[in-house]
Design an enzyme around this catalytic site. Structure first.
Site: not given
Length: 437
Positions: A149, A153, A262, A265
């Site tokens: 993927e 976010e 941060g 991932c």
């Protein structure tokens, strides 16, 4: 077409809802019964713009379900996606594949028909081959594929529906051909909008994921170091970033200076990629340095705040705006705030914090002395200094003169360069930013 997804976390839930939007029948299962119960009641455990509506629409239309058990989810499925966690293993930084292998074995034992087992979780190179060795003796009709993927976010739904590319890694044999045909049918809606499909080997697909995240992390650390150089030389890092980003070979994205990367991932993926490379005898020195630069970056942010306060923050009230590692998410994993807030508290400061979405998680993650405010203005009230760590849009909209009016002090550390320097100084602030003269 019917599929099952194991893991109702960020990747599994977003992927499941988006596949359902494609018209696929999706059964989403998770070992956490409370999470499944919440989803059935329409409560989304994470914040992602648009996800609540997408889930609700597809549950209403019967395409997205949340069975109690894996066995309940397996009936009639053609593919099962593993979207379980692969956290950094304590002690050595390798990806912990315990959940992946456990889930794969459960799928192999529960399968009643030929199916494709797909890793959506981020896994190091070689994992696909190990899965074959694990599941094939249990069920010879299972094929294994890798479909990493690339969801950001805060923009995950758009990334899934209109991706830059789809990577499909399979075996180079009859099993692999069968898996590739299944995945091509599953992603047929993206063929219609001419999305590039990268069909490759298992090993290559696994490396693509880690290499992509590591390269982006390197761009962030690079521009952060250039920002320090700009401060020392009296240059403007934003003009530098624009000047190099307009070069098509470099690109403009991920050239925004700040307090370090941060999230779920980049920190764990760069670490796992570096550890895997060492194991294979091909160290990735640039990635190793990127990790070190980023760790030091977060620590330096706290030192900058203390320096802006004249070298002593004891007894000072410091307001921190933004705790999530980036805007449009409630994710605080490996966020700069997890380093900055404890360092300020350890130096004697009284810290009050606010974030639009992550306050629920934050109360469990920061020093017990941390105060949490209900709004940005409440956090700033009577503060001796303010620190902006996450560039939420609502912070951009706060007028400098209004900020100054509610604060007791005049120090403002803008670590996302949200504000205009001239306006902040005219409002009476001692203003600190990143990479600007």
């Amino acid at each position: 077409m019917k599929i099952a997804i194991l893991g109702a976390g960020y990747v599994g839930l977003v992927s499941g809802a988006c596949f359902a939007e494609f018209g696929v029948q999706v059964a989403l299962v998770d070992k956490d019964a409370s999470k499944i119960a919440a989803l059935r009641e329409g409560r989304i455990p994470i914040y992602e713009p648009g996800l609540d509506k997408l889930v609700a629409d597809n549950v209403r239309d019967g395409r997205l379900t949340f069975p109690d058990t894996l066995e309940d989810a397996m009936e009639g499925v053609e593919a099962v996606f593993l979207a379980v966690g692969t956290p950094s293993r304590r002690g050595d930084g390798h990806a912990d594949l315990t959940y992946v292998f456990t889930a794969a074995e459960q799928v192999a034992r529960a399968a009643t028909r030929p199916l494709t087992l797909v890793t959506k979780s981020t896994v190091p190179v070689g994992t696909g081959r190990r899965l074959i060795e694990l599941v094939r003796p249990i069920n010879p009709d299972i094929t294994v594929a890798s479909n990493p993927e690339f969801l950001r976010e805060g923009a995950a739904i758009g990334d899934f529906m209109r991706p830059d590319r789809v990577v499909l890694g399979t075996e180079d044999n009859e099993h692999g051909q069968r898996a590739l045909e299944t995945l091509r049918r599953l992603y047929r809606p993206l063929y219609l909008i001419e999305t590039p499909i990268v069909a490759t080997s298992l090993e290559t697909a696994e490396i693509i994921k880690y290499a992509a995240n590591s390269f982006l992390a390197m761009k962030i650390s690079f521009i952060n170091e250039v920002a320090d150089l700009c401060e020392a030389a009296g240059a403007d890092v934003h003009d530098v970033a624009r000047g190099i980003g307009l070069d098509g070979r470099i690109g403009r994205k991920f050239l925004h200076p700040g307090p370090g990367y941060g999230g779920s991932c980049f920190p764990k993926d760069t670490l796992a990629f570096a550890r895997t490379a060492v194991d294979l005898g091909t160290p990735l020195r640039l990635v190793e340095t990127t990790i070190a630069v980023n760790d030091a970056r977060k620590e330096d942010m706290a030192r900058r705040v203390i320096a802006a306060m004249g070298g002593d923050v004891r007894g000072k009230r410091i307001a921190v705006l933004g705790l999530a590692f980036k805007p449009e998410t409630d994710d605080i994993r490996d966020a700069p705030s997890l380093v900055v807030l404890p360092a300020l508290a350890a130096a004697g400061a009284s810290v009050v914090a606010y974030d639009p979405q992550s306050m629920g998680f934050a109360r469990q993650a920061y020093p017990a002395s941390t105060e949490f405010a209900p709004s940005a203005m409440a956090a700033l009230a009577d503060a001796d200094a303010a620190v902006l760590l996450t560039e939420w849009n609502e912070f951009r909209a706060l007028p400098p003169d209004r900020l100054k009016a509610v604060m007791r002090g005049d120090v403002f550390c803008d670590f996302r360069n949200v504000y205009d320097r001239k306006s902040m100084i005219e409002a009476g602030f001692k203003y600190t930013s990143i990479g600007r003269p």
